[in-house]
Motif scaffolding. Structure first.
Motif, PDB file in Angstrom:
ATOM      1  N   ASP A 301      39.898  41.849  50.758  1.00 22.94           N
ATOM      2  CA  ASP A 301      41.118  42.579  50.180  1.00 22.94           C
ATOM      3  C   ASP A 301      42.405  41.532  50.432  1.00 22.94           C
ATOM      4  OD1 ASP A 301      43.011  44.080  49.087  1.00 22.94           O
ATOM      5  OD2 ASP A 301      42.339  45.869  49.786  1.00 22.94           O
ATOM      6  N   PHE A 302      42.539  40.350  49.555  1.00 22.20           N
ATOM      7  CA  PHE A 302      43.601  39.580  49.599  1.00 22.20           C
ATOM      8  C   PHE A 302      44.949  40.193  49.663  1.00 22.20           C
ATOM      9  CE2 PHE A 302      40.730  36.871  46.871  1.00 22.20           C
ATOM     10  CZ  PHE A 302      39.934  36.429  47.928  1.00 22.20           C
ATOM     11  N   LYS A 303      45.185  41.414  48.731  1.00 23.07           N
ATOM     12  CA  LYS A 303      46.464  41.888  48.849  1.00 23.07           C
ATOM     13  C   LYS A 303      46.869  42.750  50.364  1.00 23.07           C
ATOM     14  CE  LYS A 303      49.450  45.199  46.440  1.00 23.07           C
ATOM     15  NZ  LYS A 303      50.075  45.886  47.552  1.00 23.07           N
ATOM     16  N   GLU A 304      45.611  43.179  50.880  1.00 22.93           N
ATOM     17  CA  GLU A 304      45.676  43.818  52.355  1.00 22.93           C
ATOM     18  C   GLU A 304      46.026  42.746  53.100  1.00 22.93           C
ATOM     19  OE1 GLU A 304      45.299  47.039  54.835  1.00 22.93           O
ATOM     20  OE2 GLU A 304      45.589  46.925  52.759  1.00 22.93           O
ATOM     21  N   ILE A 305      45.403  41.729  52.993  1.00 14.68           N
ATOM     22  CA  ILE A 305      45.535  40.375  54.046  1.00 14.68           C
ATOM     23  C   ILE A 305      47.124  39.982  54.088  1.00 14.68           C
ATOM     24  CG2 ILE A 305      45.201  38.168  54.683  1.00 14.68           C
ATOM     25  CD1 ILE A 305      42.076  38.742  53.734  1.00 14.68           C
ATOM     26  N   ALA A 306      47.735  39.932  52.682  1.00 21.77           N
ATOM     27  CA  ALA A 306      49.042  39.399  52.356  1.00 21.77           C
ATOM     28  C   ALA A 306      49.855  40.492  53.115  1.00 21.77           C
ATOM     29  CB  ALA A 306      49.411  39.080  51.045  1.00 21.77           C
ATOM     30  N   ASP A 307      49.890  41.753  52.722  1.00 18.56           N
ATOM     31  CA  ASP A 307      50.922  42.686  53.127  1.00 18.56           C
ATOM     32  C   ASP A 307      50.816  43.002  54.767  1.00 18.56           C
ATOM     33  OD1 ASP A 307      51.292  43.173  50.560  1.00 18.56           O
ATOM     34  OD2 ASP A 307      49.974  45.103  50.365  1.00 18.56           O
ATOM     35  N   SER A 324      51.094  41.483  67.105  1.00 18.33           N
ATOM     36  CA  SER A 324      49.866  42.161  67.132  1.00 18.33           C
ATOM     37  C   SER A 324      48.641  41.581  66.616  1.00 18.33           C
ATOM     38  CB  SER A 324      50.295  43.230  65.612  1.00 18.33           C
ATOM     39  OG  SER A 324      50.252  42.459  64.635  1.00 18.33           O
ATOM     40  N   HIS A 325      47.622  42.395  66.632  1.00 17.97           N
ATOM     41  CA  HIS A 325      46.199  41.578  66.392  1.00 17.97           C
ATOM     42  C   HIS A 325      45.303  42.931  65.344  1.00 17.97           C
ATOM     43  CE1 HIS A 325      41.954  40.750  67.872  1.00 17.97           C
ATOM     44  NE2 HIS A 325      42.168  40.253  66.397  1.00 17.97           N
ATOM     45  N   GLN A 326      45.141  42.195  64.286  1.00 21.01           N
ATOM     46  CA  GLN A 326      44.497  43.111  63.163  1.00 21.01           C
ATOM     47  C   GLN A 326      43.160  42.357  62.837  1.00 21.01           C
ATOM     48  OE1 GLN A 326      47.308  44.962  60.486  1.00 21.01           O
ATOM     49  NE2 GLN A 326      48.811  43.592  61.401  1.00 21.01           N
ATOM     50  N   GLU A 327      41.826  43.397  62.749  1.00 22.73           N
ATOM     51  CA  GLU A 327      40.729  42.932  62.284  1.00 22.73           C
ATOM     52  C   GLU A 327      40.475  43.754  61.223  1.00 22.73           C
ATOM     53  OE1 GLU A 327      38.385  40.371  63.272  1.00 22.73           O
ATOM     54  OE2 GLU A 327      39.395  39.787  64.870  1.00 22.73           O
ATOM     55  N   LEU A 328      40.542  43.196  59.545  1.00 22.34           N
ATOM     56  CA  LEU A 328      40.590  43.861  58.556  1.00 22.34           C
ATOM     57  C   LEU A 328      39.045  43.900  58.074  1.00 22.34           C
ATOM     58  CD1 LEU A 328      43.338  42.465  56.661  1.00 22.34           C
ATOM     59  CD2 LEU A 328      43.391  44.227  58.216  1.00 22.34           C
ATOM     60  N   PRO A 329      38.427  45.204  57.711  1.00 23.18           N
ATOM     61  CA  PRO A 329      36.976  45.078  57.228  1.00 23.18           C
ATOM     62  C   PRO A 329      36.999  44.585  55.855  1.00 23.18           C
ATOM     63  CG  PRO A 329      38.143  47.217  56.900  1.00 23.18           C
ATOM     64  CD  PRO A 329      39.082  46.252  57.357  1.00 23.18           C
ATOM     65  N   LEU A 330      35.448  44.277  55.609  1.00 26.35           N
ATOM     66  CA  LEU A 330      35.285  43.617  54.267  1.00 26.35           C
ATOM     67  C   LEU A 330      34.348  44.755  53.739  1.00 26.35           C
ATOM     68  CD1 LEU A 330      34.659  40.010  55.585  1.00 26.35           C
ATOM     69  CD2 LEU A 330      36.732  40.844  54.454  1.00 26.35           C
ATOM     70  N   GLU A 331      33.931  44.433  52.426  1.00 29.27           N
ATOM     71  CA  GLU A 331      32.972  45.340  51.643  1.00 29.27           C
ATOM     72  C   GLU A 331      32.009  44.492  50.722  1.00 29.27           C
ATOM     73  OE1 GLU A 331      33.563  48.436  47.987  1.00 29.27           O
ATOM     74  OE2 GLU A 331      35.387  47.384  48.918  1.00 29.27           O
ATOM     75  N   PHE A 332      30.722  45.062  50.569  1.00 34.28           N
ATOM     76  CA  PHE A 332      29.644  44.351  50.052  1.00 34.28           C
ATOM     77  C   PHE A 332      29.814  44.795  48.303  1.00 34.28           C
ATOM     78  CE2 PHE A 332      25.231  43.845  48.391  1.00 34.28           C
ATOM     79  CZ  PHE A 332      25.100  42.548  48.600  1.00 34.28           C
ATOM     80  N   VAL A 333      29.893  43.890  47.695  1.00 33.46           N
ATOM     81  CA  VAL A 333      29.999  44.183  46.134  1.00 33.46           C
ATOM     82  C   VAL A 333      28.578  43.736  45.575  1.00 33.46           C
ATOM     83  CG1 VAL A 333      31.351  43.922  44.082  1.00 33.46           C
ATOM     84  CG2 VAL A 333      32.377  44.117  46.129  1.00 33.46           C
ATOM     85  N   LYS A 334      27.651  44.607  45.190  1.00 29.61           N
ATOM     86  CA  LYS A 334      26.589  44.068  44.465  1.00 29.61           C
ATOM     87  C   LYS A 334      26.794  44.208  42.922  1.00 29.61           C
ATOM     88  CE  LYS A 334      21.627  45.420  44.091  1.00 29.61           C
ATOM     89  NZ  LYS A 334      21.507  45.044  42.809  1.00 29.61           N
ATOM     90  N   ARG A 335      26.443  42.885  42.346  1.00 24.89           N
ATOM     91  CA  ARG A 335      26.720  42.973  40.848  1.00 24.89           C
ATOM     92  C   ARG A 335      25.250  42.267  40.536  1.00 24.89           C
ATOM     93  NH1 ARG A 335      31.981  40.261  42.071  1.00 24.89           N
ATOM     94  NH2 ARG A 335      33.516  42.105  41.947  1.00 24.89           N
ATOM     95  N   GLU A 336      25.152  41.318  39.377  1.00 21.11           N
ATOM     96  CA  GLU A 336      23.998  40.815  38.741  1.00 21.11           C
ATOM     97  C   GLU A 336      23.214  39.939  39.331  1.00 21.11           C
ATOM     98  OE1 GLU A 336      25.703  40.233  35.236  1.00 21.11           O
ATOM     99  OE2 GLU A 336      26.265  42.246  34.329  1.00 21.11           O
ATOM    100  N   SER A 337      23.857  39.060  40.335  1.00 22.99           N
ATOM    101  CA  SER A 337      23.250  38.015  40.856  1.00 22.99           C
ATOM    102  C   SER A 337      22.120  38.394  41.961  1.00 22.99           C
ATOM    103  CB  SER A 337      24.041  36.850  41.474  1.00 22.99           C
ATOM    104  OG  SER A 337      25.081  37.384  42.639  1.00 22.99           O
TER     105      SER A 337
END
Length: 343
Positions: A301-307, A324-337
């Protein structure tokens, strides 16, 4: 730092300092050498724009990135991630009443340009993105006392004016390989990068853990250095799939640009994606969902990282928090490949 402040530190007049800096006569060689030593030690470079802003209410932060290369005498950003982040940081800072100075530096362990801006007084703080992980120069830079936010840096970096915004890369490096194995892919290719940046180190560590966990199910594994580059990855994949022997049926690329290069190479070789080879990328840059086939990837989430980065920096500048120290979660996005591999 102003000319007056620098002259006071050296113990000379502002006129003498000006003569040395402008290579004028009237200064002894001994004094000239001493002044030059101080200029080099403090990386001093007076900034007329900074001086013109002294006393004004306008607030400026810096955004520095090393995701760049030189071509035709010009330096330009090479990362879609960095390009998107620049725009998002500028917008987030504007909402807090700050302007953003953006600079591209050529080397991932060279902080001299950053230091010059910090010394100039032009910026109140800075966000650094893409620099070598765990660089000892960061500790030196922190002594300037200026608030800094580092995106994707070592957690062990514990300095009073430095905040961290990181991502959970290791988990998804592991899960990318796990996903391919569970879809019956036994021969794997991993496109990585040799740069000393935390995301690639974490992704590689996740891959290593997955290889150990599923070693009884993986028949072959190749690791190739695509340097986060689409064209290089294209050539690597083309070479791998034209060699003799069994070919990988699953590819994990440590960023989307390398995944795109891989897909284009497979297409040019007449290899169908995902019917014959599945491909997973990383980052979910904006073009990923518009590819044919659309790229399965790990979403950052680029916007979340920037914000979060801008918020941490400005809160530190304004004295609301020290760091501060923040660890941001990521998300798996399944598409056609991505598809199940039939033997």
């Amino acid at each position: 730092m102003t000319m007056e402040e620098m002259a006071r530190i050296i113990g000379i007049s502002r006129i003498t300092l000006s003569k040395v800096m402008n290579n004028k006569d009237g200064v002894s060689e001994e004094t000239r050498q001493r002044v030059k030593e101080y200029i080099e030690r403090y990386n001093f470079e007076p900034n007329s724009q900074a001086r013109s802003l002294v006393g004004k209410k306008e607030q400026i932060i810096g955004f520095f990135t090393t995701y760049s290369e030189e071509a035709g005498g010009n330096t330009h950003v090479t990362s879609h991630f960095a390009t998107e982040l620049v725009n998002l940081v500028v917008n987030a800072a504007q909402k807090r009443g700050y302007k953003t100075l953006v600079d591209i530096t050529p080397k991932e362990d060279d902080f001299s340009e950053v230091e010059k801006y910090l010394n100039s007084g032009l910026i109140r703080g800075a966000i650094l993105f893409g620099y070598a992980s765990g660089s000892p120069n960061l500790e030196y830079l922190s002594r300037k006392g200026v608030p800094l936010v580092l995106i994707n840096q070592e957690v062990t970096l514990d300095l009073p004016n430095i905040s961290l915004v990181n991502m959970d890369d290791e988990t998804w490096g592991y899960q990318a390989i796990e996903c391919l194995v569970k879809l019956n892919h036994r021969r794997l290719l991993y496109l990585t990068c040799s740069r000393r940046r935390l995301p690639i180190k974490r992704r590689a560590h996740g891959v290593k853990r997955a290889l150990e966990a599923y070693k009884d199910q993986i028949l072959s594994f190749q690791e190739c250095n695509g340097e986060f580059n689409e064209d290089l990855s294209y050539e690597i994949v083309k070479k791998v799939y034209t060699q003799e022997g069994e070919k990988p049926t699953g590819i994990f690329a440590a960023n989307d640009q390398m995944a795109i290069g891989a897909i284009n190479a497979l297409k040019d070789l007449g290899i169908r994606v995902p019917e014959e080879v599945s491909v997973i990328g990383f980052d979910d840059i904006s073009i990923s969902k518009y590819l044919t086939p659309a790229l399965t990837t790990i979403h950052c989430d680029f916007k979340e990282i920037a914000d979060r980065s801008v918020e941490a920096l400005i809160d530190s500048i304004e004295g609301k928090v020290e760091k501060s120290h923040q660890e941001l979660p990521l998300e798996f996005v399944k598409r056609e490949s991505l598809a199940f591999h039939k033997e």
